[in-house]
Design a protein around this motif. Sequence first.
Motif, mmCIF file in Angstrom:
data_model
loop_
_atom_site.group_PDB
_atom_site.id
_atom_site.type_symbol
_atom_site.label_atom_id
_atom_site.label_comp_id
_atom_site.label_asym_id
_atom_site.label_seq_id
_atom_site.Cartn_x
_atom_site.Cartn_y
_atom_site.Cartn_z
ATOM 1 N N THR A 126 -5.025 26.629 -93.593
ATOM 2 C CA THR A 126 -4.350 25.676 -93.249
ATOM 3 C C THR A 126 -5.609 24.079 -93.693
ATOM 4 N N ASP A 127 -6.217 24.812 -95.055
ATOM 5 C CA ASP A 127 -6.404 23.980 -96.035
ATOM 6 C C ASP A 127 -6.455 22.717 -96.247
ATOM 7 N N PHE A 128 -4.451 22.868 -96.010
ATOM 8 C CA PHE A 128 -3.723 21.074 -97.029
ATOM 9 C C PHE A 128 -4.220 20.511 -96.142
ATOM 10 N N ALA A 129 -4.563 20.893 -94.369
ATOM 11 C CA ALA A 129 -4.587 19.528 -93.508
ATOM 12 C C ALA A 129 -6.447 18.890 -94.362
ATOM 13 N N VAL A 130 -6.785 19.454 -94.808
ATOM 14 C CA VAL A 130 -8.196 18.945 -95.482
ATOM 15 C C VAL A 130 -8.230 18.448 -96.808
ATOM 16 N N GLU A 131 -6.960 19.277 -97.700
ATOM 17 C CA GLU A 131 -6.669 19.176 -99.460
ATOM 18 C C GLU A 131 -6.097 17.875 -99.386
ATOM 19 N N MET A 132 -5.592 17.167 -98.321
ATOM 20 C CA MET A 132 -4.688 16.056 -98.232
ATOM 21 C C MET A 132 -5.984 14.483 -98.405
ATOM 22 N N PHE A 133 -6.094 14.632 -97.960
ATOM 23 C CA PHE A 133 -8.093 14.152 -98.106
ATOM 24 C C PHE A 133 -8.148 13.397 -98.955
ATOM 25 N N TYR A 134 -8.733 14.571 -98.845
ATOM 26 C CA TYR A 134 -9.235 13.952 -100.560
ATOM 27 C C TYR A 134 -7.905 13.458 -101.713
ATOM 28 N N ALA A 135 -6.952 14.929 -102.038
ATOM 29 C CA ALA A 135 -6.221 13.720 -102.981
ATOM 30 C C ALA A 135 -5.782 12.422 -102.955
ATOM 31 N N ALA A 136 -5.101 11.760 -101.572
ATOM 32 C CA ALA A 136 -5.012 10.345 -100.482
ATOM 33 C C ALA A 136 -6.394 9.433 -101.156
ATOM 34 N N LEU A 137 -7.513 10.001 -101.732
ATOM 35 C CA LEU A 137 -9.070 8.836 -101.610
ATOM 36 C C LEU A 137 -8.956 9.222 -103.573
ATOM 37 N N GLN A 138 -8.299 10.043 -103.907
ATOM 38 C CA GLN A 138 -8.539 10.003 -105.333
ATOM 39 C C GLN A 138 -7.770 9.624 -106.324
ATOM 40 N N ASN A 139 -6.508 8.975 -105.192
ATOM 41 C CA ASN A 139 -5.291 8.283 -105.731
ATOM 42 C C ASN A 139 -4.318 10.043 -106.293
ATOM 43 N N CYS A 140 -4.793 10.443 -105.784
ATOM 44 C CA CYS A 140 -3.488 12.344 -106.187
ATOM 45 C C CYS A 140 -2.281 12.176 -105.809
ATOM 46 N N PRO A 141 -1.543 12.516 -105.806
ATOM 47 C CA PRO A 141 -0.006 13.104 -105.126
ATOM 48 C C PRO A 141 -0.104 14.485 -104.879
ATOM 49 N N TYR A 142 0.118 14.669 -103.506
ATOM 50 C CA TYR A 142 -0.505 15.855 -102.608
ATOM 51 C C TYR A 142 0.703 16.968 -102.460
ATOM 52 N N THR A 143 1.325 17.977 -103.542
ATOM 53 C CA THR A 143 1.549 19.098 -102.836
ATOM 54 C C THR A 143 1.296 20.070 -101.980
ATOM 55 N N CYS A 144 1.834 19.995 -101.158
ATOM 56 C CA CYS A 144 1.422 20.840 -99.770
ATOM 57 C C CYS A 144 2.206 22.636 -99.737
ATOM 58 N N PHE A 145 1.253 22.898 -99.527
ATOM 59 C CA PHE A 145 2.187 24.202 -99.604
ATOM 60 C C PHE A 145 3.228 25.128 -97.591
ATOM 61 N N VAL A 146 2.650 24.480 -97.354
ATOM 62 C CA VAL A 146 3.697 24.247 -96.364
ATOM 63 C C VAL A 146 5.104 23.068 -95.580
ATOM 64 N N LYS A 147 6.195 23.076 -95.420
ATOM 65 C CA LYS A 147 6.854 22.621 -95.093
ATOM 66 C C LYS A 147 6.605 20.986 -94.207
ATOM 67 N N SER A 148 6.937 19.801 -94.498
ATOM 68 C CA SER A 148 6.486 18.920 -94.067
ATOM 69 C C SER A 148 6.739 19.408 -92.478
ATOM 70 N N GLU A 149 7.783 19.811 -91.485
ATOM 71 C CA GLU A 149 7.567 20.219 -90.485
ATOM 72 C C GLU A 149 6.943 21.089 -89.140
ATOM 73 N N THR A 150 6.256 21.824 -90.651
ATOM 74 C CA THR A 150 5.246 22.978 -89.912
ATOM 75 C C THR A 150 4.183 22.182 -89.454
ATOM 76 N N ARG A 151 3.932 22.881 -87.671
ATOM 77 C CA ARG A 151 3.464 21.558 -86.541
ATOM 78 C C ARG A 151 2.123 23.174 -86.463
ATOM 79 N N LEU A 152 0.332 22.790 -86.445
ATOM 80 C CA LEU A 152 -0.167 23.395 -86.073
ATOM 81 C C LEU A 152 -1.729 23.012 -85.429
ATOM 82 N N PRO A 153 -2.221 23.803 -84.478
ATOM 83 C CA PRO A 153 -2.728 23.159 -83.676
ATOM 84 C C PRO A 153 -3.897 22.817 -84.770
ATOM 85 N N MET A 154 -5.103 21.793 -84.201
ATOM 86 C CA MET A 154 -6.056 21.577 -85.866
ATOM 87 C C MET A 154 -7.251 21.001 -84.819
ATOM 88 N N MET A 155 -7.897 20.542 -85.900
ATOM 89 C CA MET A 155 -9.568 20.358 -84.467
ATOM 90 C C MET A 155 -10.531 19.487 -85.859
#
Length: 332
Positions: A185-214
């Motif tokens: 589930t690390d992608f859910a955190v990495e997205m924030f770092y990329a967005a705040l540093q104006n980096c495009p992010y390559t997510c390692f799961v499909k866009s429709e991958t739904r998971l419980p998060m907190m």
Amino acid sequence: MFKTNILNSKRILVTGAGGQIGSDLVPFLRQRGAQVLATGRHPNPDTTNYEIVDVTNYQRLQTVVEQYAIDTIYHLAGILSARGENHPEDCWRVNIDGLRNVLDLAKRYRLRVFWPSSIAVFGSQTPRFNTPQTTILTPSTLYGITKVTGELLCQYAVQKLGVDVRSLRLPGIISHRALPGGGTTDFAVEMFYAALQNCPYTCFVKSETRLPMMYIPDVMEAILQLMQADAKALTVHTSYNLMAMSFSAAELAAEIRRHQPNFICRYQPDFRQTIADSWPAVIDDTQARQDWGWQPTYDLPTMVQDMLTRLSARLEDSYQPNSLETLEVLSC
Ligand code: VAH
């Protein structure tokens, strides 16, 4: 109803204190007046009152428990799902031998224990929506197998050894103090770092991958509420299902884009897609709500808003979590 007050746990040992949960739990407990000994396998100059402890070393753990007159252990040290698939022997050794050492010391010194399980205990034969508290547990990862084994060891410790050990099946966790390491589930955190540093992010799961998060504040409150609950109220001695929110990778990216319009997220699934596909999408946590009053606070919009605010403040303070440099996403 009498609550076991967290302050009754005056002398707490946290293992894995430098990890994603530990980095928040140590200050969270200290702010509530507990004396907390933070421990980990490596030196951690950022943390006061710290000892180097490898949880697979029983004698070392025992020495520290005696030396600091510990009365409660928050046992967080462990190897997560993705890293566990690449290092299965280490995963079993750390996750199982470490827990067995902690439970043995808990029996010997009458310690209270918190131990995190995970939604990784569920597998492809488990209902993916409204996953029940009691259901089929056939995980496909070694990490998940260590969590199922750990839950049964905890239940045995409670029922046969009289140990007060409590556990939560944690979902993916979003936090800003420390980067997660080796999780699916690390992608859910990495997205924030990329967005705040104006980096495009390559997510390692499909866009429709739904998971419980907190969000991490809800994780902290859940752990506190569970540890403060009256033991007589607890009906689950393996590990409690817990649910706060559920979203897809694309929904998270879209919510981030509401604040960072230029954020670009691309999708390139890797081996972690198979792991994510074996996990539930929505969890039934009725038992936790009934037994000890669990109630989450954050949903997707409020989590994204708070996470962006806090993380950008940290990045501006040139806060560099140790593993930030190794996060390829930021080499944009
Ligand atoms: C992992 N973050 O990805 C952990 C967690 C539910 C996920 O167990 O392995």
